[in-house]
Write a protein that holds these residues in place. Structure first.
Motif, PDB file in Angstrom:
ATOM      1  N   UNK A 149     107.830   4.546  78.315  1.00  0.00           N
ATOM      2  CA  UNK A 149     108.905   5.019  77.454  1.00  0.00           C
ATOM      3  C   UNK A 149     109.909   5.846  78.232  1.00  0.00           C
ATOM      4  N   UNK A 150     110.539   6.805  77.559  1.00  0.00           N
ATOM      5  CA  UNK A 150     111.583   7.619  78.179  1.00  0.00           C
ATOM      6  C   UNK A 150     111.022   8.663  79.135  1.00  0.00           C
ATOM      7  N   UNK A 151     109.736   9.003  78.962  1.00  0.00           N
ATOM      8  CA  UNK A 151     109.143  10.078  79.747  1.00  0.00           C
ATOM      9  C   UNK A 151     109.013   9.680  81.212  1.00  0.00           C
ATOM     10  N   UNK A 152     109.515  10.542  82.116  1.00  0.00           N
ATOM     11  CA  UNK A 152     109.427  10.248  83.545  1.00  0.00           C
ATOM     12  C   UNK A 152     108.517  11.214  84.296  1.00  0.00           C
ATOM     13  N   UNK A 153     108.319  12.414  83.744  1.00  0.00           N
ATOM     14  CA  UNK A 153     107.429  13.353  84.433  1.00  0.00           C
ATOM     15  C   UNK A 153     106.783  14.321  83.466  1.00  0.00           C
ATOM     16  N   UNK A 154     105.620  14.855  83.907  1.00  0.00           N
ATOM     17  CA  UNK A 154     104.816  15.767  83.101  1.00  0.00           C
ATOM     18  C   UNK A 154     104.456  16.980  83.948  1.00  0.00           C
ATOM     19  N   UNK A 155     104.520  18.149  83.324  1.00  0.00           N
ATOM     20  CA  UNK A 155     104.086  19.385  83.968  1.00  0.00           C
ATOM     21  C   UNK A 155     102.830  19.848  83.257  1.00  0.00           C
ATOM     22  N   UNK A 156     101.715  19.954  83.999  1.00  0.00           N
ATOM     23  CA  UNK A 156     100.445  20.312  83.375  1.00  0.00           C
ATOM     24  C   UNK A 156     100.088  21.768  83.664  1.00  0.00           C
ATOM     25  N   UNK A 157      99.346  22.358  82.739  1.00  0.00           N
ATOM     26  CA  UNK A 157      98.917  23.736  82.879  1.00  0.00           C
ATOM     27  C   UNK A 157      97.577  23.890  82.169  1.00  0.00           C
ATOM     28  N   UNK A 158      97.058  25.117  82.067  1.00  0.00           N
ATOM     29  CA  UNK A 158      95.824  25.338  81.316  1.00  0.00           C
ATOM     30  C   UNK A 158      95.811  26.759  80.771  1.00  0.00           C
ATOM     31  N   UNK A 159      94.838  27.048  79.924  1.00  0.00           N
ATOM     32  CA  UNK A 159      94.776  28.348  79.247  1.00  0.00           C
ATOM     33  C   UNK A 159      94.606  29.517  80.209  1.00  0.00           C
ATOM     34  N   UNK A 160      94.130  29.244  81.425  1.00  0.00           N
ATOM     35  CA  UNK A 160      93.843  30.325  82.372  1.00  0.00           C
ATOM     36  C   UNK A 160      95.025  30.683  83.266  1.00  0.00           C
ATOM     37  N   UNK A 161      96.142  29.981  83.116  1.00  0.00           N
ATOM     38  CA  UNK A 161      97.280  30.170  84.027  1.00  0.00           C
ATOM     39  C   UNK A 161      97.730  31.629  84.102  1.00  0.00           C
ATOM     40  N   UNK A 162      97.766  32.308  82.963  1.00  0.00           N
ATOM     41  CA  UNK A 162      98.228  33.703  82.959  1.00  0.00           C
ATOM     42  C   UNK A 162      97.095  34.690  82.689  1.00  0.00           C
ATOM     43  N   UNK A 163      95.871  34.258  82.971  1.00  0.00           N
ATOM     44  CA  UNK A 163      94.726  35.157  82.871  1.00  0.00           C
ATOM     45  C   UNK A 163      94.498  35.807  84.231  1.00  0.00           C
ATOM     46  N   UNK A 164      95.530  36.432  84.744  1.00  0.00           N
ATOM     47  CA  UNK A 164      95.464  37.121  86.030  1.00  0.00           C
ATOM     48  C   UNK A 164      96.531  38.193  86.063  1.00  0.00           C
ATOM     49  N   UNK A 165      96.425  39.059  87.027  1.00  0.00           N
ATOM     50  CA  UNK A 165      97.350  40.176  87.117  1.00  0.00           C
ATOM     51  C   UNK A 165      98.767  39.671  87.398  1.00  0.00           C
ATOM     52  N   UNK A 166      99.790  40.262  86.762  1.00  0.00           N
ATOM     53  CA  UNK A 166     101.165  39.819  86.996  1.00  0.00           C
ATOM     54  C   UNK A 166     101.576  39.847  88.457  1.00  0.00           C
TER      55      UNK A 166
END
Length: 581
Positions: A149-166
């Motif tokens: 379809x129209x989609x050309x790219x995907x950016x994946x992440x997870x719930x732990x991405x910001x479970x760390x110190x800034x």
């Protein structure tokens, strides 16, 4: 009594009920939501803007992430007005993605992460979104569903991405590895080379800087699209309502002023951010006001109670099913909720009996609020520290009064004339909060709008003071023996029974009456009541043609992903059962 078609109800009578300091028009001083956020960052960069799992992120922290993601969007060729899908639960990445898109004029398409297969593909195809942000766990089904379809790219992440110190939100170009997705040979064509897949951390790592670059030449304007949100599709194919920056700011500014939000307030993200209420009334409002947006991921009663208690939450907005879940929580106490200033509920009618039960247990009043996908969420609400009146004719709790800048009127369903007394008719709305229309749907626009007035499809009543009461959806009206029955009136009576947790009333075909009233209920934990007892309870309190002839007791009622009870499914299943007999 009806007036001529061009007249309206008395305007601004309801402003007498406004909280102190709230004017008749929304205070829109910024040229876009991005301008509003940038101004907040510049004014107080060290102010806590987001919390998640005990981590505290300043406005400057979140801004660096949003600028890095915006730079990543540009590196992948996204341009102003391009559409990027956000297919996530309530996690900080959602807020970062909204801000990143707004900073460069890209339009976020908010998508329910529980959509699958054709349901998801239909919205991606209709919107022509070229990029998608999703949880890594959803990547397989996303590629399977959306390749070609129209989609050309995907950016994946997870719930732990910001479970760390800034301070750990750093990276370099060497770690910014990109991996291309595999393409199933059977589905591939020379014109379809597959969907590229990037990982959130590495994707942002090479773009993070200590000095964010506010790209003023790319910032959008008030009448540019800020959000694309699809209707639920309960009355036909889902339609994408375009929310402009003016729409979003009109709601966010009004709601924040309504609550008198200021530094020290903490907004708990209960309403799903993929829904218009969460995206605007919760997220956009929290981001442009100097307050903290508290994320807890996918919500449940335990998380909500813990967050309110531990994070000192002061305000939140959620569906009535959320408050029902808190009532069912065995150990939650009034002390757990002592930091709360205001609780609001939208998305579904709030029965007066539930409001009283909640206040009796927790000491807090649940304020009604009303909005639609087409109104960029909340546009009618009960003023803080005010109890909504109950319509004496229907025992319906008022949903509130129109927010600043909104015009409201009730029109006759049959001929469209404006009703000037307290009779019921269709609620119509006009103002800076209302969408300019549906994406690529001229016929739907013609049906939904009348000289700028949005036909809501909701039956309502407005009293002399400007309080608005919702009777029901027009399409849900039951015709029993020639009498009109509104399901909500019957449901509110059933909610008065101490054993009833949730109730839904629908019309079913009946050889004698044409339609007959049928109720579906779920019960509170530890409660037991028979269908016959509930019928008798309702019969004592309703006219003979209104009380349910049949009651089905269920373990749970079917709901949308945002917690709204699905009468349509109950009505359809009942009709199928009737046709089989």
């Amino acid at each position: 009594m009806a007036a001529d078609r061009t007249s309206t109800t008395t305007q601004h009578v309801w402003t007498r009920l406004y909280p102190a300091g709230v004017g008749e028009t929304p205070e829109i001083h910024d040229a876009s939501t991005a301008h509003a956020w940038n101004a907040r960052v510049e004014a107080a960069p060290s102010q806590i803007a987001v919390t998640y799992r005990g981590r505290r992120f300043t406005a400057a922290d979140i801004d660096r992430e949003a600028e890095a993601l915006a730079a990543g969007f540009l590196s992948r060729g996204l341009q102003k007005s391009n559409i990027v899908g956000i297919y996530l639960q309530n996690v900080p990445q959602f807020a970062v993605a909204l801000l990143a898109a707004w900073k460069i004029g890209v339009v976020p398409l908010v998508l329910n992460p529980m959509y699958r297969g054709r349901e998801l593909r239909a919205l991606i195809d209709d919107s022509a979104a070229s990029a998608l942000i999703c949880d890594e766990a959803d990547l397989g089904q996303v590629r399977e569903t959306l390749t070609g379809g129209s989609l050309t790219w995907v950016l994946i992440t997870d719930d732990d991405e910001y479970d760390r110190d800034p301070s750990d939100l750093t990276g370099d170009a060497q770690t910014a590895a990109v991996r291309e997705s595999e393409t199933t040979p059977a589905e591939a064509t020379p014109a379809e080379s597959g969907i590229a897949v990037y990982s959130w951390g590495p994707f942002l790592a090479s773009k993070r800087t200590d000095a964010p670059d506010h790209r003023t030449e790319l910032l959008p304007g008030l009448d540019d699209a800020a959000l694309l949100t699809y209707t639920s599709g309960t009355t036909g194919p889902a339609k994408g309502a375009v929310g402009t920056h003016r729409n979003v700011l009109a709601v966010a500014r009004s709601y924040g002023d309504w609550l008198n939000l200021d530094e020290g307030d903490v907004m708990l993200a209960i309403a799903p951010l993929f829904h218009i209420t969460g995206a605007v009334a919760c997220a956009a409002t929290s981001l442009i006001f100097p307050i903290t947006l508290d994320f807890i991921g996918r919500v449940n009663a335990d998380k909500i109670v813990a967050a309110i208690r531990d994070d000192k939450v002061t305000v939140t907005i959620g569906s009535i099913t959320v408050y029902n879940a808190l009532l069912e929580h065995e150990s939650a106490t009034a002390e757990d909720l002592q930091s709360i200033r205001y609780l609001y509920s939208g998305g579904a009618p709030v029965p007066p009996a539930t409001v009283e039960r909640f206040r009796n247990r927790f000491g807090h009043y649940i304020h009604n609020i009303y909005g639609m996908t087409e109104t960029a969420s909340a546009v009618i609400g009960v003023p803080p520290n005010t109890e909504a009146p109950v319509d004496p004719a229907t025992d319906t709790l008022a949903i509130g009064v129109p927010f600043p800048g909104l015009e409201a009127r009730i029109v006759d369903i049959a001929d469209g004339t404006v009703i000037t007394d307290s009779s019921a008719g269709e609620l119509e709305l006009r103002g800076p909060q209302i969408t300019p229309g549906y994406l690529g749907k001229p016929e739907a626009n013609e049906a939904a709008f009348d000289e700028g007035w949005l036909r809501t499809g909701d039956v309502g009543v407005m009293d002399a003071a400007g309080w608005i009461y919702l009777v029901d959806r027009i399409k849900d009206q039951i015709n029993a023996s020639g009498y009109k029955v509104w399901p909500r009136e019957v449901e509110d009576v059933l909610y008065e029974h101490p054993a009833v947790l949730e109730a839904a009333v629908v019309g079913q075909p009946d050889d004698y009456r044409g339609e007959t009233v049928v109720a579906y209920v779920s019960l509170r934990t530890g409660q037991d009541v028979s269908a016959e007892e509930l019928i008798a309870f309702a019969k004592e309190r309703l006219a003979a043609y209104k009380y349910p002839r049949t009651v089905h007791v269920m373990s749970d009622l079917p709901k949308t992903h945002t917690g709204k009870i699905q009468r349509r499914l109950l009505r359809d299943s009942g009709r199928e059962a009737a046709s089989d007999r």
